[in-house]
Enzyme design. Structure first.
Site, PDB file in Angstrom:
ATOM      1  N   HIS A 374       0.645  -1.248  -0.122  1.00 18.76           N
ATOM      2  CA  HIS A 374      -0.010   0.071   0.130  1.00 18.76           C
ATOM      3  C   HIS A 374       1.033   1.342  -0.076  1.00 18.76           C
ATOM      4  CE1 HIS A 374      -4.100  -1.871   0.686  1.00 18.76           C
ATOM      5  NE2 HIS A 374      -3.321  -2.773   1.397  1.00 18.76           N
ATOM      6  N   LYS A 567      -8.818  13.943   4.964  1.00 21.18           N
ATOM      7  CA  LYS A 567      -8.105  12.691   5.065  1.00 21.18           C
ATOM      8  C   LYS A 567      -7.163  12.761   5.979  1.00 21.18           C
ATOM      9  CE  LYS A 567      -6.647  13.854   0.638  1.00 21.18           C
ATOM     10  NZ  LYS A 567      -6.950  12.863  -0.176  1.00 21.18           N
ATOM     11  N   ARG A 568      -5.969  11.676   6.403  1.00 17.74           N
ATOM     12  CA  ARG A 568      -5.262  11.764   7.492  1.00 17.74           C
ATOM     13  C   ARG A 568      -4.251  12.786   7.242  1.00 17.74           C
ATOM     14  NH1 ARG A 568      -4.952   7.907  11.802  1.00 17.74           N
ATOM     15  NH2 ARG A 568      -2.923   8.804  12.167  1.00 17.74           N
ATOM     16  N   LYS A 573       0.462  14.492   1.811  1.00 18.12           N
ATOM     17  CA  LYS A 573      -0.883  14.702   1.356  1.00 18.12           C
ATOM     18  C   LYS A 573      -0.928  16.218   1.018  1.00 18.12           C
ATOM     19  CE  LYS A 573      -2.855  10.722   3.599  1.00 18.12           C
ATOM     20  NZ  LYS A 573      -3.487   9.878   2.589  1.00 18.12           N
ATOM     21  N   THR A 678      -8.549   6.713  -2.103  1.00 19.74           N
ATOM     22  CA  THR A 678      -9.888   6.154  -2.150  1.00 19.74           C
ATOM     23  C   THR A 678     -10.859   7.077  -2.234  1.00 19.74           C
ATOM     24  OG1 THR A 678      -9.768   5.206  -0.001  1.00 19.74           O
ATOM     25  CG2 THR A 678      -9.616   3.931  -1.812  1.00 19.74           C
ATOM     26  N   LYS A 682     -14.580   8.467  -3.810  1.00 14.97           N
ATOM     27  CA  LYS A 682     -15.997   8.769  -3.229  1.00 14.97           C
ATOM     28  C   LYS A 682     -16.633  10.075  -3.561  1.00 14.97           C
ATOM     29  CE  LYS A 682     -14.055   5.861   0.564  1.00 14.97           C
ATOM     30  NZ  LYS A 682     -13.359   5.956   1.733  1.00 14.97           N
TER      31      LYS A 682
HETATM   32  O1  CGF Z   1      -3.596   2.679   1.641  1.00 16.96           O
HETATM   33  C1  CGF Z   1      -2.924   3.883   2.400  1.00 16.96           C
HETATM   34  C2  CGF Z   1      -3.497   4.603   3.368  1.00 16.96           C
HETATM   35  N1  CGF Z   1      -3.027   5.748   3.725  1.00 16.96           N
HETATM   36  O2  CGF Z   1      -3.987   3.808   4.577  1.00 16.96           O
HETATM   37  N2  CGF Z   1      -1.707   3.248   2.846  1.00 16.96           N
HETATM   38  N3  CGF Z   1      -1.167   2.632   3.533  1.00 16.96           N
HETATM   39  N4  CGF Z   1      -0.237   2.385   4.169  1.00 16.96           N
HETATM   40  C3  CGF Z   1      -2.217   4.581   1.133  1.00 16.96           C
HETATM   41  O3  CGF Z   1      -1.306   5.605   1.512  1.00 16.96           O
HETATM   42  C4  CGF Z   1      -3.535   5.180   0.178  1.00 16.96           C
HETATM   43  O4  CGF Z   1      -2.945   5.809  -0.781  1.00 16.96           O
HETATM   44  C5  CGF Z   1      -4.192   4.061  -0.205  1.00 16.96           C
HETATM   45  O5  CGF Z   1      -5.359   4.470  -0.970  1.00 16.96           O
HETATM   46  C6  CGF Z   1      -4.665   3.198   0.932  1.00 16.96           C
HETATM   47  C7  CGF Z   1      -5.535   1.712   0.526  1.00 16.96           C
HETATM   48  O6  CGF Z   1      -4.794   0.946  -0.327  1.00 16.96           O
END
Ligand code: CGF
Length: 841
Positions: A374, A567-568, A573, A678, A682
């Site tokens: 990820h 988002k976080r 970001k 993601t 949305k």
């Molecule tokens: O996973 C992430 C998210 N921050 O949780 N990662 N991790 N570890 C990625 O940074 C996102 O870009 C991604 O959409 C998400 C799910 O795959």
């Protein structure tokens, strides 16, 4: 002990088998029964919390009936099952979702109204199940929804944290973390006190040769902790299939407490063991994209994978099949590297406990696992110190060394002259202390490795895992672009839009086949349709404006352009770039004449998101956003032209209010850093446009919806390295507009400037790693294009309709079908009845 009811008595059972309610009358009866018996209340003592509890219990009973049938069906079918191992499941609320998925929301609405309650108020009572940090955990939750909706035999395995992600409070502009104890009342889980697994830690390994000269390893001593299963039913949409999410909770092996110590007066230490055991599943680590290598985290990981594998192996052994058939019955997906110890644990079970030969066992292991990466961020790639692992899991470390040895030998045979390659790909990093590289272990132990968006999957192949592509060949590496469930993220979050779409696409079938959204293209110029479309967006903005008013006290104009970044909070970001842009806008407005101001589209800049408690820079960004808001929001010169809002405690249920209300949302990570994202999906699915960089899934969104419907800006991933190099070794001149913003901050316009020194300093003096200055000009220019475009509402609405029409690709159903076909090799198991009772299509 035989637990099955003997044949002659089964007729009696069948007669009384629970069936779950379908009619409104039955629902009401169940609610009243639960209020009066389960909760021991009465109609004179039933508030909204009690009504929520009773309605949820009624639905839970309804789900468990189908859950039982699903499990029976899957057991009889005796086919392959998927096990999704994830340390995070960010489920949000369950009641609304359950009502919609089983098609009984109207029944519940009318039933509750009959009993004196408004359904919205009841839904609002529920505490979010927040067992995750952000994208990764929410993805797992969307996947569970799709797996059940598509009738795949699948289980999720996770940890039942007593404390989920912390609650965020904003006090004087600063983030304050408050523990989120969510288990006071959780009607959605079933404790399975009969499903308990002993998990071993520490101890040592004794090796000897048996009679026939075989090496035997016995892991002895140490301590035992019990894992207790809690099951959460996962209802599919428009299908009776109800899958299972099994969460493990830790408990001391020695019962309540040590009576000997207790009787000798040592009360404190008598409960210490119990507490230590319970600590394992006590708290979710609150980091997103950061690994810190704490022992307790490693304990959590082993505790969870060992319990899950025990369960999976037990289920397999009941089928009495040969071990070689294990991968034909079981597919295990590793959600990130967190569950990678499962690879080692399965090898251990097979060779140490079941007596298989190493090679035979390893073939089974590698055929069973798939690994999803990820992130490419170096700080998020998990490594565990060898001494730590040696102490906690001595046998596992031996197995890891052996896996590494055989792997490196095979590499050496293939590339005899490349000594450097061996140290680069070694699972053990020769550092001080030595470290186990979990991603490498996951790659070596799996048959497929996937990234989560095209760019990301390309990047892992050309950067962090390049050597492994050379070793294993390119076919081992694949891409499965992330997706979202349209059930929660359209139907549940935006019921009016869902209804409008249904009216034009022939019913709610689009929620199961999202490509049916294509039909909407026909209405891009339909006046009546566009009017309704715009009204719905406006109503959603009014709803958010109310939420803003009640939570922050600030009044915002719903007619203004809502620009949202939720988002976080993370430097990659780039919320800092957004707030610098807001300051730039503020300065521009201040310098305008009243005439010029009249021409400007009013804007509300909305932020939300949590910072990891130890992530000081992210907390500074939150602080700056709040301080800017405090100044701008009361500036009479500015009025409605600009408002800056920070929404406290962003979570799934708040996202359901926020996402449908955006005009524009921001997905502006430095190119090459956001694996997928993601929330971008949305927002577009809910009729908002996006401003974004060429990063993660933004690229595929652009491909699907068309370049004209997205505001892209900034440097490309392929140029990032060179730019960073130039910052460090060349001269780094900052963007002039950004310089002005920094001057204003340093003047103290937004409070004590020293508080923000690190933030500006990272860009001015420390290499601007995230390229904020490099992208700032194009960001500001693109925001001006957004302003212009928004003035032409007619065209704007057409763009949003066109975009929604082309979002079919981003359903998590597509995503799960891709995993099933290209990684798991598993087929759906459809129930005989196609439609869930109660769901009228
Ligand atoms: O996973 C992430 C998210 N921050 O949780 N990662 N991790 N570890 C990625 O940074 C996102 O870009 C991604 O959409 C998400 C799910 O795959």
């Amino acid at each position: 002990v035989e637990a099955s009811i003997p044949e002659p008595q089964r007729a009696a059972w069948k007669k009384f088998q629970a069936n779950g309610f379908i009619s409104q009358e039955d629902f009401e009866r169940e609610v009243v029964r639960h209020v009066e018996t389960t909760l021991a209340r009465s109609m004179f003592n039933c508030d909204e919390t009690a009504a929520y509890a009773a309605a949820s219990l009624a639905f839970r009973d309804r789900l468990i009936t189908e859950w039982n049938r699903t499990q029976q069906r899957q057991t009889f079918a005796d086919g392959k099952r998927v096990y999704y191992l994830s340390l995070e499941f960010l489920m949000g609320r369950a009641l609304d979702n359950a009502m919609l998925n089983v098609g009984l929301k109207d029944v519940a609405k009318n039933g509750l109204s009959d009993l004196g309650f408004r359904i919205e108020d009841i839904i609002d009572q529920e505490h979010d199940a927040a067992l995750g940090n952000g994208g990764l955990g929410r993805l797992a939750a969307c996947f569970l929804d799709s797996l059940a909706s598509l009738n795949y035999p699948a289980w999720g395995y996770g940890l039942r944290y007593r404390y989920g992600i912390f609650k965020q409070e904003i006090v004087d502009g600063y983030q304050v973390e408050v523990p989120d104890y969510w288990l006071d009342f959780n009607p959605w889980e079933f404790p399975r006190h009969d499903v308990v697994v002993d998990i071993q830690f520490y101890g040592n390994v004794r090796k000897y040769q048996d009679e026939v000269g075989k090496q035997i390893a016995v892991w002895e001593g140490g301590e035992i902790v019990k894992a207790v299963a809690y099951d959460v039913p996962i209802p599919g949409f428009d299908t009776p299939t109800t899958n299972n999410l099994r969460l493990w909770s830790s408990k001391a092996a020695s019962g309540e407490f040590d009576f000997q110590k207790f009787n000798s007066g040592d009360y404190e230490s008598s409960v210490a063991d119990q507490q230590r055991a319970e600590t394992i599943s006590a708290v979710l680590y609150p980091n997103d994209n950061l690994e810190r290598g704490k022992e307790l985290r490693l304990k959590q990981q082993y505790f969870w994978v060992a319990a899950s594998l025990y369960d999976i192996v037990r289920r397999f052994k009941k089928t009495k099949r040969a071990w070689a058939e294990f991968p034909e019955q079981v597919a295990i997906q590793l959600n990130d590297t967190h569950p990678t110890l499962a690879v080692v644990e399965l090898q251990r079970i097979l060779i140490d406990l079941e007596g298989l030969e190493w090679d035979e066992a390893w073939t089974i292991v590698t055929k069973t696992f798939g690994y999803t990466n990820h992130t490419v961020l170096p700080e998020a790639l998990e490594k565990w110190s060898v001494p730590l692992m040696q102490n906690l899991l001595p046998r596992h470390l031996q197995i890891i060394y052996e896996v590494n040895l055989y792997f490196l030998q095979s590499v050496e045979r293939k590339f005899p002259k490349e000594r450097e390659l061996l140290s680069r790909v070694s699972i053990i990093e020769e550092s001080q202390p030595k470290m186990v590289r979990m991603a490498y272990l996951a790659i070596v132990g799996s048959h497929k490795v996937n990234g989560v968006a095209e760019l990301h999957s390309d990047l892992i192949k050309t950067t962090i895992f390049k050597d492994f592509v050379k070793i294993f060949g390119p076919d081992k590496f694949t891409n499965v672009t992330n997706g979202i469930t349209p059930r929660r993220w359209l139907h549940q979050a935006n019921p009016r839009l869902s209804e409008l779409i249904a009216s034009k696409t022939g019913g709610i079938g689009f929620l199961k086949d999202l490509n049916l959204l294509n039909e909407l293209e026909k209405y891009v110029d339909d006046k009546e349709f566009k009017k309704e479309w715009a009204e719905i967006k406006y109503a959603n903005k009014v709803r958010l404006a109310k939420h803003i008013k009640t939570t922050t006290g600030v009044t915002v104009n719903p007619a203004a352009l809502f620009d949202i970044q939720v988002k976080r909070i993370h430097e990659y970001k780039r919320q800092q770039m957004n707030i610098f842009g807001v300051i730039h806008r503020y300065l521009t407005i201040k310098a305008m004449t009243p005439e010029e101001r009249k021409k400007l589209a009013p804007r509300v800049s909305i932020f939300g998101g949590k910072a990891a408690p130890g992530y000081w820079m992210a907390k500074t960004i939150i602080h700056l956003i709040n301080n800017v808001g405090a100044v701008v929001n009361k500036d009479k010169d500015v009025g409605d032209l600009l408002k800056v809002i920070f929404l406290e405690d962003y979570n799934v249920s708040k996202a359901e209010i926020i996402v449908p209300a955006s005009d524009v949302s921001e997905h502006i990570s430095t190119a090459g850093t956001e694996a997928s994202g993601t929330s971008n999906m949305k927002f577009v699915l809910n009729g908002g446009l996006i401003i974004g960089t060429c990063d993660g899934a933004n690229i595929e969104i652009t491909r699907e919806i068309g370049e004209n419907n997205i505001f892209l800006f900034g440097n490309l991933a392929e140029d990032v390295e060179d730019l960073r190099h130039a910052h460090t070794y060349g001269s780094h001149t900052l963007d002039p507009d950004l310089v002005k913003v920094f001057e204003e901050i340093k003047k103290g316009t937004f409070g004590d400037a020293t508080a923000f020194g690190a933030l500006t300093g990272a860009i001015e003096d420390h290499g601007d790693y995230y390229l904020v200055s490099d992208d700032f000009h194009s960001y500001i220019q693109t925001q001006a294009l957004v302003d212009e475009a928004y003035k032409n509402q007619d065209e704007w609405i057409s763009k949003t309709i066109m975009s929604v029409a082309r979002m079919g690709f981003f359903s998590s159903d597509r995503c799960i079908n891709e995993y099933a076909e290209s990684i798991w090799n598993v087929e759906p198991l459809s129930p005989k009845k196609e439609t869930a009772p109660g769901l009228l299509m």
